[in-house]
Design an enzyme around this catalytic site. Sequence first.
Site, PDB file in Angstrom:
ATOM      1  N   GLN B 115     105.039 -53.620 -29.792  1.00 51.67           N
ATOM      2  CA  GLN B 115     105.160 -54.610 -28.722  1.00 51.67           C
ATOM      3  C   GLN B 115     103.949 -55.542 -28.656  1.00 51.67           C
ATOM      4  O   GLN B 115     103.549 -55.974 -27.583  1.00 51.67           O
ATOM      5  CB  GLN B 115     105.434 -53.935 -27.369  1.00 51.67           C
ATOM      6  CG  GLN B 115     106.822 -53.299 -27.324  1.00 51.67           C
ATOM      7  CD  GLN B 115     107.314 -52.984 -25.930  1.00 51.67           C
ATOM      8  OE1 GLN B 115     106.531 -52.658 -25.046  1.00 51.67           O
ATOM      9  NE2 GLN B 115     108.617 -53.047 -25.735  1.00 51.67           N
ATOM     10  N   LYS B 164      95.673 -53.622 -22.360  1.00 51.94           N
ATOM     11  CA  LYS B 164      95.803 -52.421 -21.537  1.00 51.94           C
ATOM     12  C   LYS B 164      94.460 -51.743 -21.301  1.00 51.94           C
ATOM     13  O   LYS B 164      94.210 -51.209 -20.216  1.00 51.94           O
ATOM     14  CB  LYS B 164      96.781 -51.451 -22.216  1.00 51.94           C
ATOM     15  CG  LYS B 164      97.276 -50.362 -21.280  1.00 51.94           C
ATOM     16  CD  LYS B 164      98.403 -49.553 -21.923  1.00 51.94           C
ATOM     17  CE  LYS B 164      98.914 -48.497 -20.961  1.00 51.94           C
ATOM     18  NZ  LYS B 164      99.984 -47.691 -21.578  1.00 51.94           N
TER      19      LYS B 164
END
Lengths: 185, 584
Positions: B115, B164
């Site tokens: 992703q 992240k």
Amino acid sequence: MSPLKIKKGSSRHSAYDLRDPNADVIERHTLAVIVDNEAGVLARVIGLFSGRGYNIESLTVAEIDHLGHTSRITIVTTGTPAVIEQIKAQLGRIVPVHEVHDLTVEGACVERELALFKVAGEGDKRVEALRLADVFRANVVDSTLTSFTFEITGSPEKIDAFAELMRPLGLAEMARTGVAALARG
Amino acid sequence: MTQPRTGAQMIVQALKDQGVDVVFGYPGGAVLPIYDEIFLQNEIRHILVRHEQAAVHAAEGYARSTGKVGVALVTSGPGATNAVTGLTDALMDSIPIVVLSGQVPTFMIGNDAFQEADTVGITRPCTKHNWLVKDTASLSSTIHEAFHVARSGRPGPVLVDIPKDVQFASGSYTPKQKARTSHYQPKLKGDTAMIEQLADAIATAKRPIFYTGGGVINSGPAASQLLRELVEQTGFPITSTLMGLGAYPASGKNWLGMLGMHGLYEANLAMHGCDLMINVGARFDDRITGRVQDFSPKSKKAHIDIDPSSINKVIHVDMPIIGDVAHVLEDLLRIWKSKGRKTNAEAVAKWWDQINEWKKVDCLQYSNSETTIKPQYALERLEALTKGRDRYITTEVGQHQMWAAQYLGFDEPHRWMTSGGLGTMGYGQPAAMGVQIAHKDSLVINIAGEASWLMNMQEMGTMVQYHLPVKQFILNNERLGMVRQWQELLHGERYSQSWSEALPDFVKLAEAFGAKGIQCSDPKDLDDAIMEMLDYDGPVIFDCLVEKHENCLPMIPSGEPHNKMLLPNSSTKDAIAAPGAVLV
């Protein structure tokens, strides 16, 4: 165009606007763009030119203020007066762009380019290459028994002229930096 | 400052500090820490959409109907790429939104991780600006800067891409007030000398017109008020682009209706014949100008725009004024009043006589039917039955959109949400969702064609989940109507792929989602059916079966100037010449 056909030095900033904004004459302008030196800023500028179909004749970029993290991008571009105005306005919209200067219309400026030429040859051709390099004030920065590498700075026209002379004398490779330019005074 | 916070905590805090009360989003691996923080608080409401494109359009609908910045939250990779259409839409229509996207951890960027997409690379040309935040220390100030850029100057979409590991790491939070002040401070005040010149031109104009656009609405409520005052003071006629509807009331006495490709005859002819054109916050879009060489050939043109690149981009203007519409109009009114100037009332009265002659053509006439619902009739009835209500309209893109602009009247700004620049089919339904979230007790109607509507129909799930009583008013002609119309005009009536086959039963579809479905095909039943829709407290899909081959007129055929309009009942055969055929 006005009958005076003044291209360089005439602008909206001068007392008389001699450039017809609707003329379809192609002009060559040198732009200096001061930008934040942050990731992707060059891609934004280049993406603007490719996305909107503008020309880039040359482009140079380097950081000029390490403390302020600003870079100067010098772009030589071509287009009609209306397109040049639009290029400047579009550059001005990019968030990390601080200033856009059109050196071509803001008054006299100096334009310099650096180039490296590798010329391979023996005998008379080798001697002639060296002699012409001297005339053009080019420096020899590397040499072998069969080649010279010249370093030359000057206006793009001067470098073009030098390239034409070197071609029959064994021009093997060339690298140019593109134009760096500053307003005079 | 205070105790360290994680990046995810900072994001939520920064949104609160920016006054955000709702976020439209969809979770995924790269934004889990942010979703965890959203779970742990109650101040910011999260609306779970069914597709990221809808999250961005919903944020646009929210922004357009409130004047505030809309916010969307999407995950990395496909989440971000799905947001691209919405970002481009917002860029073209100058809508302030902030999209936060998750990204793979910094140490995996460039490895083709799961992703992973080059989100800042992909969205660079479709945002006003974007940022990849590589360390937590700069995260909160970047978000504050993002809001500043989105809402300042010519508004637009921005994107902040947040890996992240940056969401997990700790750092100190920079409050809004202490965030780095950007050098990005667009000029708001216009050049006084040029405004004086415009005031002089207003005083001497014989055939003037105000041509207004979305910039008036983006400038805020004061701009619309000042515009109304200026029109009142001068008595000049006023027209508007699709984007600017509502800035001047449709019920106002100087209103000519929308201009442009499907604009009104009187508005377009007034633009063509005027001697002074005052462009307020519009951008000479190609839907407006028609053939540029013949655009309003005899007029002096003033152009008020906050974006210097809009000036002289398409049309050369005589009086460029760079500044915010409200600021410039305020100065213009002050200058106008201070010297007790007067317009050339006699000449302007003659100009109105001419305009009233054009109005008599009645360019919106259509031949109604006893047996089939004409789309124009459906919208006239919808207008009549909702007039005076606290009403917001969104649209999809196509014939229905143009008919809505022609047959509905807007008396206030922020009441009309439509995809103008990009022309995004599938815009209206999620945008209506964003509008209804912002105005929970108001009537929100999405005027749609069946083909556009299907492009984001999954959002019915969102509407039902959050009890959003949006009315989906589908003018169902079982055709891609505008495509079909162009094929009729340009391609010898060869209707290549422009019909909607295997359509769902919209009533059953509504019921399957837990909403109400209504179908109507008889003009005699229409009023009752519309009232049933309006009275129902919940989401409704209204399947209005209309005439299948109705053309949207009047129309400036592509490649033609304003004074060469196709009127209703005129022959459409060979209406578009070969040079016009290459245009879109």
